[in-house]
Write a protein that holds these residues in place. Structure first.
Motif, PDB file in Angstrom:
ATOM      1  N   PRO A 343     -97.353 -71.553 -33.288  1.00  0.00           N
ATOM      2  CA  PRO A 343     -98.700 -72.163 -32.379  1.00  0.00           C
ATOM      3  C   PRO A 343     -98.062 -72.724 -31.170  1.00  0.00           C
ATOM      4  O   PRO A 343     -98.934 -72.720 -30.317  1.00  0.00           O
ATOM      5  N   ALA A 344     -97.079 -73.548 -31.041  1.00  0.00           N
ATOM      6  CA  ALA A 344     -96.713 -74.184 -29.968  1.00  0.00           C
ATOM      7  C   ALA A 344     -96.566 -73.304 -28.811  1.00  0.00           C
ATOM      8  O   ALA A 344     -96.542 -73.564 -27.748  1.00  0.00           O
ATOM      9  N   THR A 345     -96.395 -72.190 -29.014  1.00  0.00           N
ATOM     10  CA  THR A 345     -96.193 -71.040 -27.965  1.00  0.00           C
ATOM     11  C   THR A 345     -97.581 -70.440 -27.626  1.00  0.00           C
ATOM     12  O   THR A 345     -97.466 -69.397 -26.872  1.00  0.00           O
ATOM     13  N   GLY A 346     -98.768 -70.974 -28.070  1.00  0.00           N
ATOM     14  CA  GLY A 346     -99.780 -70.142 -28.026  1.00  0.00           C
ATOM     15  C   GLY A 346    -100.062 -69.247 -28.979  1.00  0.00           C
ATOM     16  O   GLY A 346    -101.189 -68.585 -29.173  1.00  0.00           O
ATOM     17  N   GLY A 347     -99.075 -69.011 -30.124  1.00  0.00           N
ATOM     18  CA  GLY A 347     -99.533 -68.149 -30.981  1.00  0.00           C
ATOM     19  C   GLY A 347     -99.173 -66.483 -30.815  1.00  0.00           C
ATOM     20  O   GLY A 347     -99.365 -65.711 -31.790  1.00  0.00           O
ATOM     21  N   SER A 348     -98.572 -66.186 -29.693  1.00  0.00           N
ATOM     22  CA  SER A 348     -98.778 -64.966 -29.017  1.00  0.00           C
ATOM     23  C   SER A 348     -97.344 -64.558 -28.805  1.00  0.00           C
ATOM     24  O   SER A 348     -96.919 -63.162 -28.983  1.00  0.00           O
ATOM     25  N   PHE A 349     -96.571 -65.428 -27.957  1.00  0.00           N
ATOM     26  CA  PHE A 349     -95.338 -64.963 -27.260  1.00  0.00           C
ATOM     27  C   PHE A 349     -93.996 -64.841 -28.218  1.00  0.00           C
ATOM     28  O   PHE A 349     -93.224 -64.142 -27.982  1.00  0.00           O
ATOM     29  N   ASN A 350     -93.897 -65.682 -29.048  1.00  0.00           N
ATOM     30  CA  ASN A 350     -92.430 -65.729 -29.870  1.00  0.00           C
ATOM     31  C   ASN A 350     -92.895 -65.532 -31.412  1.00  0.00           C
ATOM     32  O   ASN A 350     -93.830 -66.104 -31.956  1.00  0.00           O
ATOM     33  N   VAL A 351     -92.109 -64.777 -31.695  1.00  0.00           N
ATOM     34  CA  VAL A 351     -92.194 -64.225 -33.254  1.00  0.00           C
ATOM     35  C   VAL A 351     -90.689 -64.331 -33.874  1.00  0.00           C
ATOM     36  O   VAL A 351     -89.852 -64.254 -33.397  1.00  0.00           O
ATOM     37  N   ARG A 352     -90.841 -64.935 -35.198  1.00  0.00           N
ATOM     38  CA  ARG A 352     -89.626 -65.176 -36.056  1.00  0.00           C
ATOM     39  C   ARG A 352     -90.060 -64.408 -37.237  1.00  0.00           C
ATOM     40  O   ARG A 352     -90.962 -64.555 -37.851  1.00  0.00           O
ATOM     41  N   VAL A 353     -88.807 -63.689 -37.648  1.00  0.00           N
ATOM     42  CA  VAL A 353     -88.726 -62.811 -38.808  1.00  0.00           C
ATOM     43  C   VAL A 353     -87.548 -63.291 -39.727  1.00  0.00           C
ATOM     44  O   VAL A 353     -86.483 -63.114 -38.978  1.00  0.00           O
ATOM     45  N   ALA A 354     -87.722 -63.365 -41.027  1.00  0.00           N
ATOM     46  CA  ALA A 354     -86.701 -63.317 -41.868  1.00  0.00           C
ATOM     47  C   ALA A 354     -86.672 -61.872 -42.599  1.00  0.00           C
ATOM     48  O   ALA A 354     -87.645 -61.669 -43.050  1.00  0.00           O
ATOM     49  N   MET A 355     -85.327 -61.319 -42.865  1.00  0.00           N
ATOM     50  CA  MET A 355     -85.495 -60.069 -43.529  1.00  0.00           C
ATOM     51  C   MET A 355     -84.066 -59.810 -44.150  1.00  0.00           C
ATOM     52  O   MET A 355     -83.110 -60.445 -43.765  1.00  0.00           O
ATOM     53  N   ARG A 356     -84.227 -58.935 -44.979  1.00  0.00           N
ATOM     54  CA  ARG A 356     -82.906 -58.677 -45.873  1.00  0.00           C
ATOM     55  C   ARG A 356     -82.107 -57.440 -45.153  1.00  0.00           C
ATOM     56  O   ARG A 356     -83.010 -56.277 -45.589  1.00  0.00           O
ATOM     57  N   ASN A 376     -98.426 -58.709 -26.152  1.00  0.00           N
ATOM     58  CA  ASN A 376     -98.431 -60.164 -25.867  1.00  0.00           C
ATOM     59  C   ASN A 376     -96.958 -60.824 -26.422  1.00  0.00           C
ATOM     60  O   ASN A 376     -96.453 -61.701 -25.887  1.00  0.00           O
ATOM     61  N   ILE A 377     -96.138 -60.208 -27.437  1.00  0.00           N
ATOM     62  CA  ILE A 377     -94.914 -60.629 -27.761  1.00  0.00           C
ATOM     63  C   ILE A 377     -94.039 -60.285 -27.041  1.00  0.00           C
ATOM     64  O   ILE A 377     -93.658 -59.388 -26.586  1.00  0.00           O
ATOM     65  N   LYS A 378     -93.256 -61.503 -26.434  1.00  0.00           N
ATOM     66  CA  LYS A 378     -92.008 -61.582 -25.555  1.00  0.00           C
ATOM     67  C   LYS A 378     -90.776 -61.834 -26.148  1.00  0.00           C
ATOM     68  O   LYS A 378     -89.634 -61.153 -25.681  1.00  0.00           O
ATOM     69  N   HIS A 379     -90.658 -62.636 -27.215  1.00  0.00           N
ATOM     70  CA  HIS A 379     -89.313 -63.063 -27.650  1.00  0.00           C
ATOM     71  C   HIS A 379     -89.500 -62.984 -29.158  1.00  0.00           C
ATOM     72  O   HIS A 379     -90.319 -63.346 -30.035  1.00  0.00           O
ATOM     73  N   THR A 430     -93.831 -56.646 -17.958  1.00  0.00           N
ATOM     74  CA  THR A 430     -92.857 -57.862 -18.547  1.00  0.00           C
ATOM     75  C   THR A 430     -91.829 -57.591 -19.090  1.00  0.00           C
ATOM     76  O   THR A 430     -91.411 -56.264 -19.506  1.00  0.00           O
ATOM     77  N   ALA A 431     -90.925 -58.224 -19.298  1.00  0.00           N
ATOM     78  CA  ALA A 431     -89.460 -58.115 -20.118  1.00  0.00           C
ATOM     79  C   ALA A 431     -89.885 -58.775 -21.368  1.00  0.00           C
ATOM     80  O   ALA A 431     -90.349 -60.043 -21.613  1.00  0.00           O
ATOM     81  N   LYS A 432     -88.962 -58.246 -22.488  1.00  0.00           N
ATOM     82  CA  LYS A 432     -88.957 -58.771 -23.602  1.00  0.00           C
ATOM     83  C   LYS A 432     -87.298 -59.068 -24.321  1.00  0.00           C
ATOM     84  O   LYS A 432     -86.687 -58.231 -23.975  1.00  0.00           O
ATOM     85  N   ALA A 433     -87.230 -60.085 -24.977  1.00  0.00           N
ATOM     86  CA  ALA A 433     -86.007 -60.310 -25.540  1.00  0.00           C
ATOM     87  C   ALA A 433     -86.041 -60.397 -27.001  1.00  0.00           C
ATOM     88  O   ALA A 433     -86.932 -61.073 -27.462  1.00  0.00           O
ATOM     89  N   GLY A 434     -84.920 -59.862 -27.665  1.00  0.00           N
ATOM     90  CA  GLY A 434     -84.836 -59.660 -29.176  1.00  0.00           C
ATOM     91  C   GLY A 434     -83.452 -60.637 -29.375  1.00  0.00           C
ATOM     92  O   GLY A 434     -82.605 -60.435 -28.861  1.00  0.00           O
ATOM     93  N   PHE A 435     -83.601 -61.699 -30.305  1.00  0.00           N
ATOM     94  CA  PHE A 435     -82.707 -62.269 -30.669  1.00  0.00           C
ATOM     95  C   PHE A 435     -82.020 -62.105 -32.230  1.00  0.00           C
ATOM     96  O   PHE A 435     -82.868 -62.443 -33.178  1.00  0.00           O
ATOM     97  N   ASP A 436     -80.915 -61.351 -32.235  1.00  0.00           N
ATOM     98  CA  ASP A 436     -80.397 -60.999 -33.779  1.00  0.00           C
ATOM     99  C   ASP A 436     -79.647 -62.140 -34.169  1.00  0.00           C
ATOM    100  O   ASP A 436     -78.406 -62.250 -33.992  1.00  0.00           O
ATOM    101  N   LEU A 437     -80.153 -62.857 -34.993  1.00  0.00           N
ATOM    102  CA  LEU A 437     -79.410 -63.970 -35.608  1.00  0.00           C
ATOM    103  C   LEU A 437     -78.993 -63.807 -36.817  1.00  0.00           C
ATOM    104  O   LEU A 437     -78.694 -64.759 -37.421  1.00  0.00           O
ATOM    105  N   THR A 438     -78.861 -62.735 -37.297  1.00  0.00           N
ATOM    106  CA  THR A 438     -78.374 -62.394 -38.717  1.00  0.00           C
ATOM    107  C   THR A 438     -76.825 -62.239 -38.959  1.00  0.00           C
ATOM    108  O   THR A 438     -76.200 -61.759 -37.703  1.00  0.00           O
ATOM    109  N   LEU A 439     -76.416 -62.557 -39.836  1.00  0.00           N
ATOM    110  CA  LEU A 439     -74.820 -62.659 -40.279  1.00  0.00           C
ATOM    111  C   LEU A 439     -74.583 -61.089 -40.246  1.00  0.00           C
ATOM    112  O   LEU A 439     -75.318 -60.281 -40.554  1.00  0.00           O
TER     113      LEU A 439
END
Length: 518
Positions: A343-356, A376-379, A430-439
């Motif tokens: 919610p600190a980003t307004g609840g719309s721009f940043n999203v975090r996903v945990a997945m297997r 709305n989702i940018k990151h 707009t531009a959007k960025a995805g961050f693949d933080l998986t091992l």
């Protein structure tokens, strides 16, 4: 979807207090609310609500004769409470409810709490309500916790949204219809025909209803409200138009948008992304009736500012975004374990996903699906299930240690933008960025190399052995396994044994650091 509105047979009237705002406030635990009994000037309300972690009930706001509450949906805990869930389970509860159709029950006006007091025409006066100035540079006081109800002539469905009203006079207000929306399209069709558009606003609603107002689904959205409630919802016909509205709301403001289009200045206003929206030209709303409960509570919503995570709009948008992402990922990937929109980003721009991940590339598939699920989702940040997406420290650690910018960054440009994004600087896409933080994905049955394992306190639930020598005869052992083998919680005696034993029988270490006889 077929309309499920039906008259209420005798004895089957829905509970018209179960989802009332007053009952919700009464149900909140003490740490989630505060009550201010003394008189407070309307101009001082905003300062009390700004950054306040609790819902606040003002019993004497100005000289209006109505109590006022604010920040009701300003925490995930309160939103979860409204759904009978916990902050961790609220999205799964809502997704279950969305799988069922909402039931609407037509309530006679004589039984509708929201029509206990009726004012029509010149009896109506918006300036008699406890509407306060929310931000220093706002163009006027705003009604901000208002749910709007309109009808789409093309489908017959009721459209429900959540929009503010800027007071322009006793019976006129400005409404923001600049951003693309269903209501904007419905209004433009009316204006093109030279016709006014009937519209009604509910003031004083349960957070469940407010969440429904933030969502956009191809259905009758009155039924969406009922579906999210998980119970039949009573609706009543307005006094001066044919719109149906929740019979258990605190107040309904009826009226119409005139046919002149985007004709009058509206704003500035502190928006939900934490910055001001500029002065714009927007339609004008004309009041034809105000109906309310005898004991009505007026409601205001917290919006914008530096304490974004503690505002109604950010918390509602956060939950709405998570629901849209869950639905968008259902057909894209399989083993999603958590979704969080801070919610600190307004609840719309940043999203975090945990997945297997089950096959290579699934994390990037998830990123692409999320990009497409919402303008709305940018990151997007995708992590393995061992990372808690609700934990800021763990997310920072994952970004720092599992990400290489030239390998794990996904960037797409030229996508549809959310007009209020201040970073656009005049651009329309707009531009959007995805961050693949998986091992790295491992073949089935393989353990991660030691350098990818996360340290944790030792556990000692390993087999016992007659001696340390017997333990090593059984196979290589980590130090904690040697401690468990002889039932010690000290370990220093093992160091002495290793030193003494090594002189007569060499002991070596394997690649994982386990001890073994040479």
């Amino acid at each position: 979807m077929a309309n499920q509105r039906e008259p209420a047979p005798a004895g089957t009237l829905p509970d018209l207090e179960q989802f009332s705002l007053r009952r919700f406030l009464e149900s909140l635990p003490p740490d989630q609310k505060e009550t201010r009994d003394g008189r407070i000037e309307l101009g001082d309300i905003a300062a009390v609500l700004d950054g306040n972690p609790r819902a606040v009930l003002f019993n004497q706001p100005g000289d209006c004769g109505l109590p006022l509450c604010g920040n009701v949906a300003g925490s995930r805990a309160r939103l979860a409470h409204a759904f009978g869930a916990t902050p961790e389970t609220v999205t799964s509860v809502i997704l279950q409810r969305l799988r069922k159709q909402g039931i609407l029950v037509e309530v006679d006006r004589s039984q509708a709490p929201v029509q206990q007091i009726v004012q029509v025409g010149e009896e109506c006066d918006l300036t008699a309500l406890p509407v306060h100035l929310q931000h220093a540079l706002d163009g006027a006081p705003y009604i901000s916790a208002s749910l709007d109800f309109s009808r789409d002539p093309a489908t017959g469905w009721t459209n429900v949204g959540m929009r503010r009203l800027m007071l322009r006079g006793r019976r006129t207000a400005g409404i923001d219809l600049v951003a693309p929306s269903d209501l904007r399209a419905i209004y433009q069709a009316h204006a093109a025909r030279g016709e006014p558009m009937p519209l009604a606003f509910a003031i004083g609603s349960n957070p469940v209803d407010h969440l429904a107002g933030t969502m956009r689904l191809p259905m009758d959205e009155l039924e969406l409200v009922a579906a999210l409630r998980g119970a039949p919802m009573g609706v009543v016909k307005c006094i001066t138009n044919d719109l149906r509205v929740p019979a258990d709301a605190q107040m309904i403001i009826e009226g119409y948008l005139d046919e002149r289009g985007h004709a009058e200045p509206e704003g500035p206003y502190g928006e939900f992304l934490g910055y001001y929206g500029v002065l714009k030209r927007n339609p004008v709303f004309h009041v034809t009736a105000i109906t309310r409960r005898r004991d009505a509570i007026f409601q205001t919503a917290t919006i914008g500012g530096k304490s974004m995570a503690l505002t109604d709009t950010a918390q509602l948008c956060s939950l709405r975004t998570e629901l849209m992402v869950w639905r968008g990922l259902e057909s894209a990937v399989r083993e999603v374990t958590a979704v969080y929109a801070p919610p600190a980003t307004g609840g719309s721009f940043n999203v975090r996903v945990a997945m297997r991940q089950r096959v290579p590339g699934e994390a990037r598939n998830a990123i692409a699906a999320i990009f497409a699920s919402s303008a709305n989702i940018k990151h997007v940040f995708v992590v393995d299930p061992d990372i808690d997406v609700f934990d800021e420290a763990q997310m920072e650690w994952a970004l720092a240690t599992r990400f290489q910018a030239d390998r794990d960054l996904v960037v797409q440009s030229g996508l549809r933008a959310m007009p209020l994004d201040p970073s656009l600087d005049g651009a329309t896409v707009t531009a959007k960025a995805g961050f693949d933080l998986t091992l790295p994905l491992l073949p089935a049955g393989h353990e991660r190399p030691l350098e990818h394992r996360v340290p944790s306190p030792p556990v000692y639930d390993f087999p016992r052995h007659a001696s340390l020598e017997a333990a090593l005869e059984d196979g290589p052992k980590h130090f904690a396994e040697l401690m468990a083998a002889i039932g010690t919680r000290d370990g220093r005696e093992i160091i002495r044994w290793l030193e003494d034993t090594h002189t007569r029988r060499p002991i070596t270490r394997d690649q994982d650091g386990r001890y073994r006889f040479a």
